[in-house]
Design a protein around this motif. Structure first.
Motif, PDB file in Angstrom:
ATOM      1  N   SER A   1     -40.363  23.623  52.450  1.00 45.65           N
ATOM      2  CA  SER A   1     -40.297  23.370  53.896  1.00 45.65           C
ATOM      3  C   SER A   1     -41.522  23.961  54.576  1.00 45.65           C
ATOM      4  O   SER A   1     -41.872  25.117  54.334  1.00 45.65           O
ATOM      5  N   PRO A   2     -42.168  23.201  55.455  1.00 41.64           N
ATOM      6  CA  PRO A   2     -43.330  23.735  56.170  1.00 41.64           C
ATOM      7  C   PRO A   2     -42.903  24.623  57.333  1.00 41.64           C
ATOM      8  O   PRO A   2     -41.758  24.565  57.788  1.00 41.64           O
ATOM      9  N   GLU A   3     -43.834  25.421  57.826  1.00 40.37           N
ATOM     10  CA  GLU A   3     -43.615  26.270  58.998  1.00 40.37           C
ATOM     11  C   GLU A   3     -44.337  25.649  60.184  1.00 40.37           C
ATOM     12  O   GLU A   3     -45.547  25.433  60.124  1.00 40.37           O
ATOM     13  N   PHE A   4     -43.603  25.405  61.240  1.00 39.83           N
ATOM     14  CA  PHE A   4     -44.219  24.850  62.449  1.00 39.83           C
ATOM     15  C   PHE A   4     -43.227  24.946  63.597  1.00 39.83           C
ATOM     16  O   PHE A   4     -42.068  25.333  63.408  1.00 39.83           O
ATOM     17  N   SER A   5     -43.675  24.607  64.779  1.00 37.66           N
ATOM     18  CA  SER A   5     -42.811  24.569  65.962  1.00 37.66           C
ATOM     19  C   SER A   5     -42.868  23.186  66.583  1.00 37.66           C
ATOM     20  O   SER A   5     -43.920  22.534  66.568  1.00 37.66           O
ATOM     21  N   ASP A   6     -41.747  22.740  67.114  1.00 38.80           N
ATOM     22  CA  ASP A   6     -41.694  21.465  67.818  1.00 38.80           C
ATOM     23  C   ASP A   6     -40.541  21.526  68.817  1.00 38.80           C
ATOM     24  O   ASP A   6     -40.003  22.607  69.059  1.00 38.80           O
ATOM     25  N   VAL A   7     -40.154  20.387  69.348  1.00 35.02           N
ATOM     26  CA  VAL A   7     -39.123  20.362  70.387  1.00 35.02           C
ATOM     27  C   VAL A   7     -38.019  19.382  70.013  1.00 35.02           C
ATOM     28  O   VAL A   7     -38.286  18.197  69.763  1.00 35.02           O
ATOM     29  N   MET A   8     -36.768  19.876  69.948  1.00 31.96           N
ATOM     30  CA  MET A   8     -35.633  19.011  69.651  1.00 31.96           C
ATOM     31  C   MET A   8     -35.312  18.156  70.861  1.00 31.96           C
ATOM     32  O   MET A   8     -35.101  18.673  71.960  1.00 31.96           O
ATOM     33  N   GLU A   9     -35.253  16.834  70.647  1.00 26.92           N
ATOM     34  CA  GLU A   9     -35.055  15.901  71.747  1.00 26.92           C
ATOM     35  C   GLU A   9     -33.664  15.261  71.739  1.00 26.92           C
ATOM     36  O   GLU A   9     -33.119  14.961  72.794  1.00 26.92           O
ATOM     37  N   PHE A  10     -33.102  15.040  70.560  1.00 25.25           N
ATOM     38  CA  PHE A  10     -31.810  14.351  70.485  1.00 25.25           C
ATOM     39  C   PHE A  10     -31.134  14.633  69.154  1.00 25.25           C
ATOM     40  O   PHE A  10     -31.738  15.175  68.228  1.00 25.25           O
ATOM     41  N   MET A  11     -29.855  14.268  69.084  1.00 21.33           N
ATOM     42  CA  MET A  11     -29.117  14.303  67.827  1.00 21.33           C
ATOM     43  C   MET A  11     -28.616  12.905  67.537  1.00 21.33           C
ATOM     44  O   MET A  11     -28.455  12.084  68.455  1.00 21.33           O
ATOM     45  N   VAL A  12     -28.397  12.624  66.270  1.00 20.51           N
ATOM     46  CA  VAL A  12     -27.872  11.321  65.856  1.00 20.51           C
ATOM     47  C   VAL A  12     -26.550  11.564  65.143  1.00 20.51           C
ATOM     48  O   VAL A  12     -26.506  12.243  64.108  1.00 20.51           O
TER      49      VAL A  12
END
Length: 537
Positions: A333-344
């Protein structure tokens, strides 16, 4: 080899400035001297675009080497900050305080002072950036560290410094998180332990169990007492108090809390103070890489801890076990940051091409009906019958079909996935493989993060926008249809990797270096000049 720190170094350097000041040019310098100084500044600064831009905008005036009060305070603050670099686990030798001091003291002419001026700024910029965003560049250490470090424009450090209280400027550079403060506290504790001899002799056994007695049990007892996991005891047997201490140790190291000192537990118990101090120093560097606003509410996934947490205002409001990428080249698994927008909810699994051609195509070459739970689609999005496909005509480069798994309880993504769209195709999701969560070491996935309690994770995320998040979630789930639920307020996601991390209350936690990334970071820090200190407190 750890070295005992020389206390008061910063104070000595600041006092030495007084000796050096007499050699500085006086405020009444003539035009020729001023011109010589400025020409030297321009010449020396030309090697660095940012420094050159600052001095050009400042009319090549000095900020360090004059006799005025502001310059003296800036010099003192810089040398004091260099002296405190060790406190932050930074490579002091990189800033060469003795060499810098020598240049200042030997600057007898305006030209020499101009060169010393620029050297001060160069050292300042290096130290300021290292304190704020780390001494290393993550991507050069390991390809799996995709962290986007929040670097500031270098020239802004100089511009803001001249407008600020010098000492106050340096104080605000390091991370202001509670985590960083607690890591510094743990660093000091370990440095003092190192100076006093550590935790004593290692335990000479691979496994010890309740009911046993003998010299190895005594060594185990003594080491756990030195580690402050049990009160002083004269018992020579593996009794209930020793078993309880082993369980507390296991809890602090992410191990199965069975109270048996098995191979994994014994390896952790016999790990040296030096190794734990290295983990803390690496964690502090990693914290500097993440020195930005993480969001009042955010998701924190720690790969080494195999966990995912929802954090609200620096307090953990939800936690669950996780399965992370297997320790293989194409799965970590890579290390990074992002933003959760939705769930499915009730997601379709769109099988990544790498998995489709490396795992499923060879299976279907052997048996066209293998993996019958999967469906194949052509480039027009039409489902294709397997009977019409000659799988042996294709390889990894020319296989033209997309593979999908429709929503179901058997779906590889389980019944819900949480999306923060990113180029690495990493997300959090449910899984039908629940048994893996019972293991202490949980690196089994292809890179995505599987959650032990995905429904509860969803309820917590939805709690900010639904009056009854559980009922809302299950209403969507019961349809059996794929449903996208947007988060009204996006939630930052930080996938981190910490072999040492702290808690608001309780012991510092230590974990195994599952991908070997921290070892590579420590090697790079060591090469840069970071060393372990033994401090007599």
């Amino acid at each position: 080899m750890a070295q005992v720190a020389v206390t008061g170094l910063g104070r000595w350097l600041v006092l030495a400035l007084a000796v050096m000041i007499g050699s500085m040019i006086t405020p009444r310098a003539g035009t020729a001297q001023v011109t010589a100084f400025k020409q030297a500044v321009a010449e020396a600064a030309a090697k660095d675009r940012d420094i050159a831009a600052f001095y050009k905008a400042n009319n090549y005036e000095g900020i360090w080497t004059g006799n005025i009060g502001k310059d003296r305070r800036r010099r003192a603050a810089l040398f004091d900050a260099i002296a405190s670099a060790d406190d932050h686990g930074l490579p002091t030798r990189r800033y060469d305080p003795e060499g810098l001091m020598a240049k200042l003291k030997s600057a007898r002419t305006p030209r020499e002072r101009g060169f010393a001026e620029v050297e001060m700024s160069r050292t300042f910029l290096q130290l300021a950036r290292d304190m704020q965003t780390g001494a290393l560049i993550p991507s050069r250490i390991d390809s799996g560290i995709k962290r986007q470090v929040p670097y500031r424009e270098r020239v802004s450090y100089l511009t803001n410094f001249v407008k600020s209280n010098p000492r106050g400027f340096f104080r605000v550079l390091p991370p202001k998180t509670n985590e960083y403060a607690r890591l510094m506290k743990e660093k000091i504790r370990l440095e003092r332990l190192l100076a006093s001899g550590g935790w004593g002799p290692k335990v000479p056994a691979k496994t010890l169990k309740p009911g046993q007695s003998g010299n190895a049990v005594v060594a185990l007892r003594n080491r756990l007492m030195a580690m402050d996991f049990m009160r002083r005891s004269a018992s020579q047997s593996y009794d209930q108090s020793l078993q309880a201490a082993v369980q507390q140790f296991q809890l602090a190291h992410g191990l199965a809390t069975d109270g048996v000192a098995g191979p994994a537990t014994m390896t952790a118990i016999n790990t040296s103070v030096q190794a734990r101090l290295q983990s803390v120093l690496v964690a502090m560097e990693r914290e500097r890489w993440l020195n930005s606003n993480r969001g009042k509410r955010h998701v924190l996934v720690n790969l080494t801890d195999f966990s995912a947490r929802i954090v609200d205002n620096d307090r953990v409001s939800f936690t669950t076990r996780a399965v992370v990428g297997k320790n293989q080249n194409d799965r970590r698994s890579p290390e990074f940051s992002d933003v959760m927008e939705f769930m499915v909810i009730n997601p379709t699994w769109h099988v990544p091409r790498s998995i489709a051609v490396k795992e499923y195509l060879p299976m279907m070459k052997r048996n066209r009906n293998a993996a019958g739970h999967l469906r194949l689609y052509n480039s027009r999005g039409q489902q294709v019958s397997r009977s019409s496909i000659n799988f042996n005509a294709y390889n990894a480069s020319n296989f033209p079909y997309a593979i999908k798994q429709p929503p179901s309880r058997r779906n590889a993504l389980g019944l819900v996935k949480f999306m923060f769209p990113n180029k690495y195709n990493i997300y959090l999701h449910d899984t039908p493989a629940k048994s893996l969560f019972e293991r202490a070491k949980r690196d089994y996935s292809h890179g995505c993060i599987r959650l032990h309690k995905p429904f509860e994770f969803a309820y917590e995320l939805l709690s900010k926008q639904e009056s009854d998040p559980k009922a809302f979630f299950h209403a969507k789930l019961s349809t059996g249809r794929e449903t996208v639920v947007q988060l009204e307020k996006e939630v930052p996601v930080h996938i981190i990797y910490r072999t040492a991390f702290t808690q608001a209350k309780g012991r510092t936690q230590y974990r195994d270096d599952v991908y070997g990334r921290d070892a590579r970071i420590w090697n790079a820090l060591s090469k840069a000049g970071v060393s372990l200190r033994a401090v007599r407190g």
